[in-house]
Design a protein around this motif. Structure first.
Motif, PDB file in Angstrom:
ATOM      1  N   LEU A   1       0.827  -1.217   0.000  1.00 55.04           N
ATOM      2  CA  LEU A   1       0.000   0.000   0.000  1.00 55.04           C
ATOM      3  C   LEU A   1       0.858   1.263   0.000  1.00 55.04           C
ATOM      4  CD1 LEU A   1      -2.893   1.212   0.253  1.00 55.04           C
ATOM      5  CD2 LEU A   1      -2.610   1.088   2.733  1.00 55.04           C
ATOM      6  N   LEU A   2       1.901   1.263   0.829  1.00 54.52           N
ATOM      7  CA  LEU A   2       2.778   2.443   0.898  1.00 54.52           C
ATOM      8  C   LEU A   2       3.410   2.739  -0.456  1.00 54.52           C
ATOM      9  CD1 LEU A   2       4.729   1.631   4.204  1.00 54.52           C
ATOM     10  CD2 LEU A   2       3.305   3.656   3.857  1.00 54.52           C
ATOM     11  N   SER A   3       3.801   1.671  -1.159  1.00 52.72           N
ATOM     12  CA  SER A   3       4.585   1.917  -2.373  1.00 52.72           C
ATOM     13  C   SER A   3       3.750   1.931  -3.656  1.00 52.72           C
ATOM     14  CB  SER A   3       5.745   0.918  -2.473  1.00 52.72           C
ATOM     15  OG  SER A   3       5.287  -0.379  -2.292  1.00 52.72           O
ATOM     16  N   THR A   4       2.551   1.321  -3.625  1.00 47.83           N
ATOM     17  CA  THR A   4       1.735   1.325  -4.854  1.00 47.83           C
ATOM     18  C   THR A   4       0.454   2.147  -4.705  1.00 47.83           C
ATOM     19  OG1 THR A   4       0.343  -0.574  -4.319  1.00 47.83           O
ATOM     20  CG2 THR A   4       2.480  -1.068  -5.331  1.00 47.83           C
ATOM     21  N   GLY A   5       0.119   2.512  -3.454  1.00 46.16           N
ATOM     22  CA  GLY A   5      -1.123   3.252  -3.217  1.00 46.16           C
ATOM     23  C   GLY A   5      -2.344   2.349  -3.148  1.00 46.16           C
ATOM     24  N   LYS A   6      -2.132   1.035  -3.316  1.00 44.41           N
ATOM     25  CA  LYS A   6      -3.270   0.083  -3.291  1.00 44.41           C
ATOM     26  C   LYS A   6      -2.888  -1.152  -2.484  1.00 44.41           C
ATOM     27  CE  LYS A   6      -5.067   1.407  -7.822  1.00 44.41           C
ATOM     28  NZ  LYS A   6      -4.103   2.498  -8.049  1.00 44.41           N
ATOM     29  N   PHE A   7      -3.901  -1.798  -1.904  1.00 49.25           N
ATOM     30  CA  PHE A   7      -3.652  -3.094  -1.272  1.00 49.25           C
ATOM     31  C   PHE A   7      -3.473  -4.152  -2.357  1.00 49.25           C
ATOM     32  CE2 PHE A   7      -5.978  -1.334   2.509  1.00 49.25           C
ATOM     33  CZ  PHE A   7      -4.914  -1.467   3.385  1.00 49.25           C
ATOM     34  N   PRO A   8      -2.657  -5.174  -2.100  1.00 48.66           N
ATOM     35  CA  PRO A   8      -2.509  -6.244  -3.089  1.00 48.66           C
ATOM     36  C   PRO A   8      -3.715  -7.186  -3.054  1.00 48.66           C
ATOM     37  CG  PRO A   8      -1.247  -6.764  -1.124  1.00 48.66           C
ATOM     38  CD  PRO A   8      -1.846  -5.403  -0.888  1.00 48.66           C
ATOM     39  N   ASP A   9      -4.025  -7.826  -4.195  1.00 47.42           N
ATOM     40  CA  ASP A   9      -5.013  -8.916  -4.129  1.00 47.42           C
ATOM     41  C   ASP A   9      -4.287 -10.162  -3.617  1.00 47.42           C
ATOM     42  OD1 ASP A   9      -3.586  -9.956  -6.262  1.00 47.42           O
ATOM     43  OD2 ASP A   9      -5.032  -9.304  -7.775  1.00 47.42           O
ATOM     44  N   ARG A  10      -5.007 -11.255  -3.465  1.00 47.42           N
ATOM     45  CA  ARG A  10      -4.407 -12.446  -2.830  1.00 47.42           C
ATOM     46  C   ARG A  10      -3.225 -12.980  -3.616  1.00 47.42           C
ATOM     47  NH1 ARG A  10      -9.123 -16.356  -0.742  1.00 47.42           N
ATOM     48  NH2 ARG A  10      -7.346 -17.720  -0.464  1.00 47.42           N
ATOM     49  N   LYS A  11      -3.359 -12.946  -4.943  1.00 45.60           N
ATOM     50  CA  LYS A  11      -2.269 -13.474  -5.787  1.00 45.60           C
ATOM     51  C   LYS A  11      -1.002 -12.598  -5.647  1.00 45.60           C
ATOM     52  CE  LYS A  11      -1.020 -13.283 -10.601  1.00 45.60           C
ATOM     53  NZ  LYS A  11      -0.428 -12.001 -10.429  1.00 45.60           N
ATOM     54  N   SER A  12      -1.200 -11.293  -5.703  1.00 43.97           N
ATOM     55  CA  SER A  12      -0.045 -10.382  -5.603  1.00 43.97           C
ATOM     56  C   SER A  12       0.612 -10.498  -4.234  1.00 43.97           C
ATOM     57  CB  SER A  12      -0.476  -8.933  -5.818  1.00 43.97           C
ATOM     58  OG  SER A  12      -1.141  -8.798  -7.034  1.00 43.97           O
ATOM     59  N   LEU A  13      -0.213 -10.655  -3.207  1.00 40.98           N
ATOM     60  CA  LEU A  13       0.326 -10.791  -1.848  1.00 40.98           C
ATOM     61  C   LEU A  13       1.168 -12.062  -1.744  1.00 40.98           C
ATOM     62  CD1 LEU A  13       0.500  -9.947   1.149  1.00 40.98           C
ATOM     63  CD2 LEU A  13      -1.648 -11.180   1.526  1.00 40.98           C
TER      64      LEU A  13
END
Ligand code: CMX
Length: 428
Positions: free
Chosen positions: A83-95
């Motif tokens: 979130l800090l670096s992309t401005g968005k929360f990751p989805d499950r796959k990205s996490l």
């Protein structure tokens, strides 16, 4: 390309468009003026930096992207870095991809352990953390690529590589420092089945209680970032703005965090609570506590854990820790005293020195130590290391975004007393 890298690339494009718009609307517009008091007073309140990872609202506290503390406090630290670096929360796959990538980079070189084991036995754990990071500087991918010849537009990509390598190693490094400094020196290995904070909790080897792992998660989330102007984040950014790589910049930021007016303040709070416990027992009477607080103030000391340079309300991070304590540590004597202080101190500070204390409410440090105490983590000197592990996420994200936006070397102008005196006597 990894999802986090793609996310940062997209975020940089959005941020750059906003900056283009801002410049088109008024690149030369004045938004802040500096007084002589500010020049001599730590530049307090001077608007002179842009930071898009997080901001602190005096009344609603820490925000990351558009999320308030309440909205992100239940997340994993890995989600917070995303979130800090992309401005968005990751989805499950990205996490999952991000966590897997971190896990693959977690091994700490033997020479780092050799450095840390060779230090004096009383070396402060923050010195060890900073040195541990610095000892790995030769691993910097950014530095190697820069020496080969790197386009300015690529700086952030290799800084992200360095960030991933540093973040991946941090839980093991911090836990190893704990074992060398306070334990028997044996290191508990990284477990690729555990997440980032789960690994930290496990490698510390302090408590198998699930609550301790939950507390580590919350602790690492709540301390992750606090805008760009605080001592440690600003130091880290200044150093990185010279294109000193992230190992130098993170180590420098941690050196700032080690100061008693900044990160080290958290250990003072638990010391204060334990002193109260020694003097008045588990359940001090509120009037007795009030008299004690007044005595401390009259002797010219501050009340640890209360006040803030920016906040003007109870720190929402304090509230998140207090809620955790109510659910998990309600019977702990330190927690009970910390709660009682919360019902006594603000009212005293409101009236103290004719209302001079800008914020009489508790900050994050007023509660965190009591929760660590509950799970048996009583080595005060280690507390700022936990703070540091978390705050490195902010240092990394801030530097990646600043480089990605092509921000130049930071170089404000200083002036002499003579210059100021002339400015005051010569109109205009
Ligand atoms: N106890 C007693 N007096 C306090 C006080 C406190 N907790 N907080 C502020 N004051 C006093 C200041 O000392 C200052 O008095 P003088 O002008 O006589 O020196 C006056 O109130 C005005 O200070 P301020 O504008 O309210 O506070 P600052 O922005 O200058 O300082 C802080 C902020 C946090 C350093 C200060 O409140 C403090 O020392 N608090 C206790 C230590 C602490 O909890 N630190 C953790 C900070 C957490 C963080 O930074 O994230």
């Amino acid at each position: 390309m990894s999802d986090i890298k793609e996310g940062i690339q997209n975020h940089l494009l959005e941020l750059q468009l906003e900056i283009d718009d801002i410049f088109a609307k008024g690149r030369d517009s004045v938004v802040s003026e500096v007084t002589i008091g500010q020049i001599y007073g730590g530049m307090r309140g001077l608007i002179a930096l842009a930071c898009n990872t997080s901001y602190v609202d005096p009344y609603s506290g820490l925000h990351i992207s558009e999320y308030t503390t309440d909205e992100f406090s239940d997340k994993l630290p890995e989600e917070i870095f995303f979130l800090l670096s992309t401005g968005k929360f990751p989805d499950r796959k990205s996490l999952a991809e991000f966590q897997n990538d971190l896990s693959l980079r977690a091994t700490i070189p033997q020479y780092t352990w050799n450095v840390l084991r060779s230090l004096h036995k009383d070396t402060h754990p923050m010195t060890m953390l900073s040195l541990g990071i610095l000892s790995m500087e030769n691993e910097s991918v950014f530095k190697k690529e820069y020496q080969k010849g790197l386009k300015k537009s690529e700086y952030w990509e290799y800084t992200l590589e360095d960030a991933m390598n540093i973040l991946a190693k941090l839980p093991g490094l911090a836990a190893g420092i704990y074992q060398i400094r306070f334990g028997d020196g044996n290191l508990i290995p990284h477990d690729s089945n555990l997440d980032w904070s789960g690994n930290l909790a496990n490698m510390l080897g302090i408590s198998n209680d699930k609550g301790f792992a939950d507390l580590m998660r919350l602790y690492l989330v709540l301390h992750c970032d606090h805008e760009g102007g605080n001592v440690s984040a600003f130091t880290s950014r200044v150093v990185n703005s010279a294109l000193s790589d992230l190992y130098y910049a993170v180590s420098a930021g941690l050196n700032g965090l080690a100061g008693p007016l900044h990160g080290l303040a958290n250990q003072e709070c638990l010391r204060f609570i334990l002193e109260i416990h020694d003097k008045f027992g588990d359940d001090p009477d509120e009037d007795v506590l009030r008299a004690y607080i007044l005595d401390i103030l009259n002797s010219g000391k501050v009340i640890p854990g209360y006040g803030h340079a920016v906040l003007r309300v109870t720190d929402p991070r304090f509230t998140a820790f207090m809620n955790f304590g109510e659910a998990n540590c309600a019977s702990n004597h330190c927690f009970k005293i910390a709660k009682k202080l919360f019902s006594v101190v603000p009212d005293i500070l409101i009236h103290y020195k004719g209302g001079k204390v800008a914020n009489p409410w508790p900050n994050v440090d007023a509660m965190s130590g009591s929760l660590l105490n509950h799970y048996g983590l009583n080595e005060f000197d280690f507390y700022t290391v936990l703070f540091g592990v978390s705050r490195v996420m902010g240092f990394c994200a801030q530097n990646i975004l600043a480089l990605g936006l092509g921000q130049p070397i930071i170089r404000p102008k200083s002036v002499t007393n003579r210059w100021v005196l002339e400015k005051l006597t010569v109109p205009g």
